[in-house]
Design an enzyme around this catalytic site. Structure first.
Site, mmCIF file in Angstrom:
data_model
loop_
_atom_site.group_PDB
_atom_site.id
_atom_site.type_symbol
_atom_site.label_atom_id
_atom_site.label_comp_id
_atom_site.label_asym_id
_atom_site.label_seq_id
_atom_site.Cartn_x
_atom_site.Cartn_y
_atom_site.Cartn_z
ATOM 1 C CD GLU A 168 -2.547 1.622 0.211
ATOM 2 O OE1 GLU A 168 -2.316 2.701 -0.379
ATOM 3 O OE2 GLU A 168 -3.422 0.823 -0.164
ATOM 4 N N GLY A 189 -8.082 2.608 1.174
ATOM 5 C CA GLY A 189 -8.325 3.188 -0.132
ATOM 6 C C GLY A 189 -9.324 4.323 -0.127
ATOM 7 C CB ALA A 231 -1.855 6.304 -0.143
ATOM 8 C CG HIS A 270 -48.685 0.173 8.294
ATOM 9 N ND1 HIS A 270 -48.750 1.114 7.288
ATOM 10 C CD2 HIS A 270 -49.282 0.732 9.380
ATOM 11 C CE1 HIS A 270 -49.359 2.193 7.743
ATOM 12 N NE2 HIS A 270 -49.696 1.986 9.017
#
Length: 433
Positions: free
Chosen positions: A12, A18, A14, A416
């Site tokens: 990775e 992500g 950075a 409902h």
């Protein structure tokens, strides 16, 4: 892979997580939540609630909350990876040195299986004058220490509209510039019109069908020039004009991995690249631009490799949401797409003004719309713009995935009062499109 006893190197360059964790879903939906609370406070009197004084925005606290939520997710990933046996996490930028070899920090790694999940980044269109002014992306906007006085957004699609509503609710003046004749042209016209009206009611300004777009430095920020309309004098400029894959600096040529004309890595139905033993997942393969499609990419590859399951990317249905308030939940074909595909269609509609749950909550913007094939009664697609539309859409999504006809939903009994309870009613009121 590590759980099966294989040794795994994860690289990775950075931040772990992500786009979704660091600059996408996690921070932006945290901001959307803060903005919704601000809007609810402004409407408090409608619900018989009395608040002292006007609603204020403490941007440093809003930002601190966002940053804390992001850090929690990112730190959780770091802990998980760091404590999992058989995984070595390497921080750096890796490039291919051959079909099954990469280099990172001067170290060469070789493996029979390589997985590319490098994501994408904001794309900047060739706007005259752009090199003379400061501008923001979806990532850098989140780093601002102060709220914009006037935020100009170029791009009237999903990212641009979410930011437009959020920062308008934070008290900023917001103007959205869209070159197309209408907002989010991918959607049906009635969806685009409803979203525009919804945001205009909150004070967002629009310049749609814009011509002659150019930008220049202004006395207190940026001036956006358009043909035939007054200039927009903004303090900040956000580009929300699409994304591009992070595939231009991976040394793909050294591996013989091919890309298409837009830079996406070409893959087959199992997401394998042109090189056997190398797969591309997520944004970089052009087969989906969402966290849920990236995760499904993982499921497809893992099941095919580890469980001998014949899964393919075309098994999934296109689905996504626009996380304005209220949100838009979408699955399958729009009405226009269904017609273009040659379907004889039935359409069911119901405005949120006729959904009890929406009326009770005082959030009656939007509608439910379902598109059904008139011959097979297969559900082709649906849009739910309205309160909880991003959740209610899943009942239709699941029915479509099961390839069940519309009458199955029509006979279902729902709870409902909910938004979802009206979907069977919509199915019972289908009319020729």
């Amino acid at each position: 892979m590590a759980a099966t006893g294989r040794r795994v190197a994860m690289v990775e360059r950075a931040a772990l997580g992500g786009t979704c964790v660091n600059t996408g879903c996690t921070p932006t939906k945290t901001l959307v939540a803060s903005a919704k609370v601000a809007q609810q406070a402004r409407r408090a009197a409608e619900y018989g609630i009395v608040l002292p004084g006007e609603v204020g925005i403490d941007w440093p606290k809003v930002k601190a909350r966002m940053d804390a939520v992001v850090a929690r997710s990112r730190d959780g990933l770091a802990h998980s990876l760091g404590t999992t046996e058989n995984i070595t996490l390497l921080h750096g930028h890796s490039r291919f040195a051959g079909p099954h070899a990469v280099t990172v920090n001067g170290q060469r790694l070789e493996a029979p299986w390589i997985f590319l999940d490098v994501g994408g980044r904001a794309a900047a269109p060739p706007i005259p004058g752009l090199d003379t002014v400061p501008w923001l992306t979806n990532s850098t906007l989140l780093q601002l220490d102060i709220l914009p006085r006037h935020l100009a957004i170029i791009g009237g699609s999903y990212i641009g509209l979410e930011f437009a509503q959020t920062f308008r609710r934070f008290g900023c003046a917001v103007t959205v510039v869209e070159l197309a004749p209408r907002l989010i042209p991918r959607e049906d016209e009635e969806v685009s019109a409803a979203i525009r009206a919804m945001l205009e009611a909150e004070g967002v300004a629009f310049r749609v069908g814009a011509k002659g777009l150019a930008v220049a430095p202004g006395e207190n920020g940026v001036v956006v020039n358009l043909e035939g309309t007054p200039d927009i004098h903004a303090s900040h400029l956000l580009l929300a004009t699409g994304r591009r894959p992070n595939t231009d600096d991976l040394g793909l040529e050294a591996a013989g991995i091919t890309r298409d004309g837009r830079g996406f890595i070409t893959v087959d139905e199992s997401l394998q690249t042109s090189v056997p033993g190398v797969w591309a997942l997520g944004e970089c393969n052009g087969r989906g631009a969402f966290t849920h499609t990236a995760y499904n990419d993982y499921e497809i590859v893992a099941d095919n490799l580890l469980d001998a399951a014949a899964r393919k990317v075309t098994d999934r249905l296109p689905c996504y949401a626009l996380f304005t308030d209220p949100p838009l939940g979408r699955v399958g074909l729009s009405e226009a797409e269904a017609r273009a595909a040659g379907h004889d269609i039935l359409i069911g509609r119901r405005p949120m003004t006729r959904v009890n749950r929406a009326v009770e909550k005082g959030e009656t913007t939007g509608f439910i719309k379902v598109v059904v094939d008139a011959t097979t009664w297969q559900i082709l697609g649906a849009a739910i713009l309205g309160v909880e539309g991003d959740e209610a859409i899943h009942g239709l999504l699941d029915l479509m995935y099961a390839k069940a006809p519309a009458w199955v939903m029509q006979r279902a009994v729902h709870i409902h009062p909910t938004v979802s309870e009206l979907i069977p009613t919509v199915m019972g009121d289908l009319k020729p499109g």
